[in-house]
Scaffold this motif. Structure first.
Motif, short mmCIF file in Angstrom:
data_model
loop_
_atom_site.label_atom_id
_atom_site.label_comp_id
_atom_site.label_asym_id
_atom_site.label_seq_id
_atom_site.Cartn_x
_atom_site.Cartn_y
_atom_site.Cartn_z
N LEU A 140 0.84 -1.20 0.00
CA LEU A 140 0.00 0.00 0.00
C LEU A 140 0.87 1.25 0.00
O LEU A 140 0.64 2.19 -0.76
N ALA A 141 1.92 1.24 0.82
CA ALA A 141 2.80 2.42 0.91
C ALA A 141 3.50 2.66 -0.41
O ALA A 141 3.61 3.79 -0.88
N GLU A 142 3.97 1.57 -1.06
CA GLU A 142 4.68 1.73 -2.33
C GLU A 142 3.72 2.15 -3.43
O GLU A 142 4.05 3.00 -4.26
N GLY A 143 2.51 1.58 -3.43
CA GLY A 143 1.51 1.97 -4.42
C GLY A 143 1.18 3.45 -4.30
O GLY A 143 1.05 4.16 -5.30
N THR A 144 1.05 3.92 -3.06
CA THR A 144 0.76 5.34 -2.83
C THR A 144 1.91 6.21 -3.33
O THR A 144 1.69 7.25 -3.96
N ARG A 145 3.15 5.77 -3.06
CA ARG A 145 4.32 6.53 -3.50
C ARG A 145 4.35 6.67 -5.01
O ARG A 145 4.61 7.76 -5.56
N ILE A 146 4.07 5.57 -5.71
CA ILE A 146 4.10 5.60 -7.17
C ILE A 146 3.00 6.50 -7.72
O ILE A 146 3.21 7.28 -8.65
N HIS A 147 1.80 6.41 -7.12
CA HIS A 147 0.71 7.30 -7.54
C HIS A 147 1.12 8.76 -7.38
O HIS A 147 0.92 9.58 -8.29
N GLN A 148 1.69 9.08 -6.24
CA GLN A 148 2.07 10.48 -5.97
C GLN A 148 3.17 10.94 -6.93
O GLN A 148 3.19 12.10 -7.34
N GLN A 149 4.06 10.02 -7.27
CA GLN A 149 5.14 10.36 -8.19
C GLN A 149 4.60 10.74 -9.56
O GLN A 149 5.05 11.72 -10.18
N ILE A 150 3.62 9.98 -10.05
CA ILE A 150 2.99 10.29 -11.34
C ILE A 150 2.20 11.59 -11.25
O ILE A 150 2.26 12.44 -12.15
#
Length: 760
Positions: A31-41
């Motif tokens: 979940l934390a990594e998915g959130t990070r990737i979303h925020q990066q995009i």
């Protein structure tokens, strides 16, 4: 018109999820990594683009008004044109992805697009899928333009596909809530203490609080917790109940209680989750769709199967799941998990809620807020939570992985070699010692483990985790778990390195799980943690995440001292005295049981001690006996318990291990059990880990020895003694063999109805 609220994700997944259970290997971003990737995009969006856009739309279909809501990842603006952006992180090689790989992703994105176009009266809108490779951060996009009319038809077709389930659900909820409100207590009268416990449970759930309840064996704790929970459910204040147990045998009690209430009018869909290795139809447990017909095409068949079972069954036990899984050609384990999300009550092991590796992760936070946890035999949760929040890695598997992949997969081999080398260097640093406590988790090990994941994950995805890569697959899971637990490590953990025979391990050892448990419990509406041996209360509140804001209750035993004949023997069972005590205990058993009839259980602190006394007893006596094996199958366990039949004319003695499978959760009612004899005070075996626990709590100003040894040991004694008196009509003998039972500390922990004892 009836109202039905549904999220975009739920709607899209129900209608469009298809295909097979891919394999036992599932690489998904945390979940934390998915959130990070979303925020990066999202940081790359333009000035007029908007991220995390909430959308809500009402749509009528037949006799239902659907309230569809969700939050799209991005709304991209280019002049008067708009595009919905749906971001997905993946471990897959992006070159393997095509525009048609995941229809369910398009469904989710198009649903958002339809909602925005209809709300803003747009003639056309763009729909974009943005895939991000979570290791390389490579990006691949697919985009289509859709008309409002096209999207309106698409949305209506989705709702049409969902309607049958929604219509069933609405009718069921109406019937369920009415039946809960009208449900009478399932017995003619409340037992002493039962009404007090049920009232406390009702008040706790009503106030969205937590309760720690010490309630004696025999008052009917299962009914006293389920009944008030259902009453709250009938008022619409609670939508789901989880009845959590530590052992399979106590799940049966919960099922029987729900069944009894269903006989009295309850309408409630209740499912029991059985462990995968026990319920799997496939011989080798493979989830590879090329090998297992029940995994192949699972999602193409599951919706019809769900409606079939929900429309025809109430109590969905293991046998019922197996019946419908065979009928619809489905994996029974996955089927039970899918049912857990839609049923009103779930009976399952602790780990489905508490274990970060196997919990029911799809349950959203808003669903948890409407969910009540009933934690049975909660004294077991201390050690179970320690285990769930701990992780360990061994050297040997990485040596094997290095060798097995040296030729064909050199990147994996190198990553495994680096981890193996870490173990070699740590072993050298021990300097003739067997273990050491580490102050921190080494950064070089963490980097090596992350490199191993990056090397192994693409390989396993391409090959669906087949059986020929079993070592690599298990190594991957072990490392993933270790990395996940490493993020939880704080002052309540100990990190240690240890040599074990020809192997070595590093362990992240959770000493006090209370903070982690408290965090999990806070997500739910209410939690009721109950046991006959949740004492001392301060210890269990400390260990299970209790706080000043939580309620606690101690219900007096309804049974009288006259129902127990209690004897205490001064024979020392300390480890140093065990050899010399064997003959004395044998003589004591022969003398106490002389002239008695019925069935007796004798408990020992270890298999070896039990076997030694058993050998001496059977050599000196002709009494019929049975002894617990060291690794009994389910059939053997059942055979052991079935040997305790009502017996008034002869003597029968069973030998078992204290704290084992027969010392708790076993219900031998009436004349099936006449006495319990307990050898020793139940102290866990002295060892490295127990001493770490002792030191940890000693440093916190508590009695570390009590926390590590005395309280867990005495809990085993109380549980074993609780097998005897199960109703107002039961009478029996309790014998406690150890001089420590006569000291003030242990006297203070004895139940009131055991304190009228005689010395023997």
């Amino acid at each position: 018109m009836k109202n039905y609220k549904v999220s975009v994700r739920t709607l899209a997944e129900y209608v469009y999820k298809s295909g097979s259970i891919t394999s036992g290997f599932r690489a998904t971003a945390s979940l934390a990594e998915g959130t990070r990737i979303h925020q990066q995009i999202q940081k790359q969006y333009g000035e007029h683009d908007v991220k995390e856009v909430p959308l809500a739309l009402e749509q009528n279909y037949e006799d239902i008004v659907f309230f569809i809501e969700g939050r799209c990842d991005g709304l991209l603006a280019a002049g008067q044109s708009y595009t919905i952006d749906e971001i997905k992180s993946t471990a897959l090689d992006l070159h393997t992805l095509t525009e048609t790989s995941y229809p369910v992703h398009w469904a989710q994105a198009k649903c958002y697009a339809a909602m925005f176009a209809l709300l803003h009266n747009l003639d056309e809108i763009g729909v974009q899928l943005t895939y991000v490779q979570k290791n390389t951060e490579e990006i691949k996009r697919f985009k289509v333009n859709c008309s409002r009319q096209e999207l309106a038809v698409f949305l209506e077709d989705m709702i049409k596909g969902f309607y049958h389930y929604a219509n069933w659900k609405l009718q069921h909820l109406e019937e369920r809530n009415k039946s809960c409100r009208d449900l009478p207590f399932p017995f003619e009268n409340y037992r002493d203490g039962q009404r007090k416990l049920a009232g406390a449970v009702y008040k706790t759930i009503n106030e969205k609080a937590n309760l720690f309840a010490n309630a004696p064996t025999g008052i009917g704790k299962t009914a006293s917790t389920i009944f008030p929970s259902l009453k709250i459910m009938g008022q619409g204040e609670c939508q789901k109940i989880f009845y959590l147990t530590a052992k399979t045998i106590t799940r049966q009690t919960a099922e029987d209680t729900f069944s009894l209430m269903m006989d009295r009018g309850l309408v409630c869909k209740t499912v029991t989750i059985t462990a995968k290795d026990k319920i799997c139809f496939h011989d080798n447990g493979s989830c590879n769709p090329n090998e297992c017909e029940f995994a192949n095409g699972y999602y193409d068949r599951v919706n019809n199967a769900m409606l079939d079972i929900l429309e025809h069954e109430q109590l969905i036990t293991r046998s019922v799941i197996e019946e419908y899984a065979k009928k619809h050609n489905l994996c029974p384990f996955e089927f039970s998990l899918d049912l857990a999300y839609v049923c009103d009550a779930v009976v399952c092991d602790y780990n489905y809620v508490f274990d970060p590796r196997v919990s029911l992760k799809r349950m959203l936070d808003e669903q948890k807020k409407d969910t009540v946890l009933l934690v049975d035999e909660a004294h077991n949760l201390v050690d179970r939570a320690r285990s769930m929040f701990s992780a360990e890695l061994y050297k040997t598997p990485f040596l094997r992985i290095k060798r097995e992949n040296k030729v064909n997969e050199p990147a994996i081999s190198r990553a495994a070699k680096n981890i193996n080398q870490y173990f070699i260097e740590e072993k050298k640093s021990l300097d003739n010692h067997y273990n050491k406590i580490m102050q921190n988790l080494p950064d070089d090990l963490l980097k090596g483990l992350e490199a191993f994941i990056e090397a192994a994950e693409p390989f396993l995805l391409e090959r669906s985790g087949g059986g020929e890569h079993e070592d690599l697959l298990q190594g991957y899971f072990d490392v993933q778990n270790f990395l996940k637990i490493s993020k939880l490590v704080d002052e309540h953990y100990s990190i240690y390195f240890e040599i074990q025979q020809n192997d070595a391990k590093i362990k992240l050892f959770c000493l006090n799980p209370s903070g982690l448990l408290k965090n999990i419990l806070s997500g739910f509406r209410s939690a009721i943690l109950f046991s006959a041996t949740l004492s001392p209360a301060g210890y269990f509140m400390d260990m299970l995440g209790g706080g000043e804001e939580d309620y606690r209750i101690s219900v007096p035993s309804p049974f009288t001292a006259e129902q127990n004949e209690v004897l205490i023997s001064r024979i020392s069972t300390r480890y140093r005295n065990r050899e010399e005590s064997i003959d004395r205990i044998t003589d004591l058993l022969i003398n106490i049981l002389d002239g008695r009839k019925g069935n007796y259980l004798v408990f020992f602190p270890s298999h070896q001690y039990m076997n030694n006394v058993y050998g001496a007893f059977t050599a000196a006596s002709s009494v019929n006996t049975i002894i617990q094996g060291s690794a009994m199958t389910e059939d053997e366990r059942e055979g052991f318990l079935n040997s305790f039949q009502e017996n008034k004319d002869s003597l029968f003695v069973g030998f078992a291990v204290l704290g084992g499978i027969f010392s708790e959760g076993v219900d031998l009612k009436g004349d099936r059990l006449s006495g319990v004899i307990i050898t020793g005070v139940g102290l866990p075996q002295i060892g490295f880990e127990r001493d770490i626990i002792k030191s940890h709590f000693q440093d916190q100003g508590k009695n570390g020895y009590d926390y590590a040894y005395v309280f867990p040991g005495m809990n085993k004694v109380l549980q074993a003694g609780g097998r005897l008196i199960r109703s107002e009509d039961d009478h029996g003998l309790i014998v406690l063999i150890d001089d420590r039972f006569l000291t003030a500390k242990y006297q203070g922990m004895l139940p009131e109805n055991w304190k009228n004892y005689n010395l023997y």
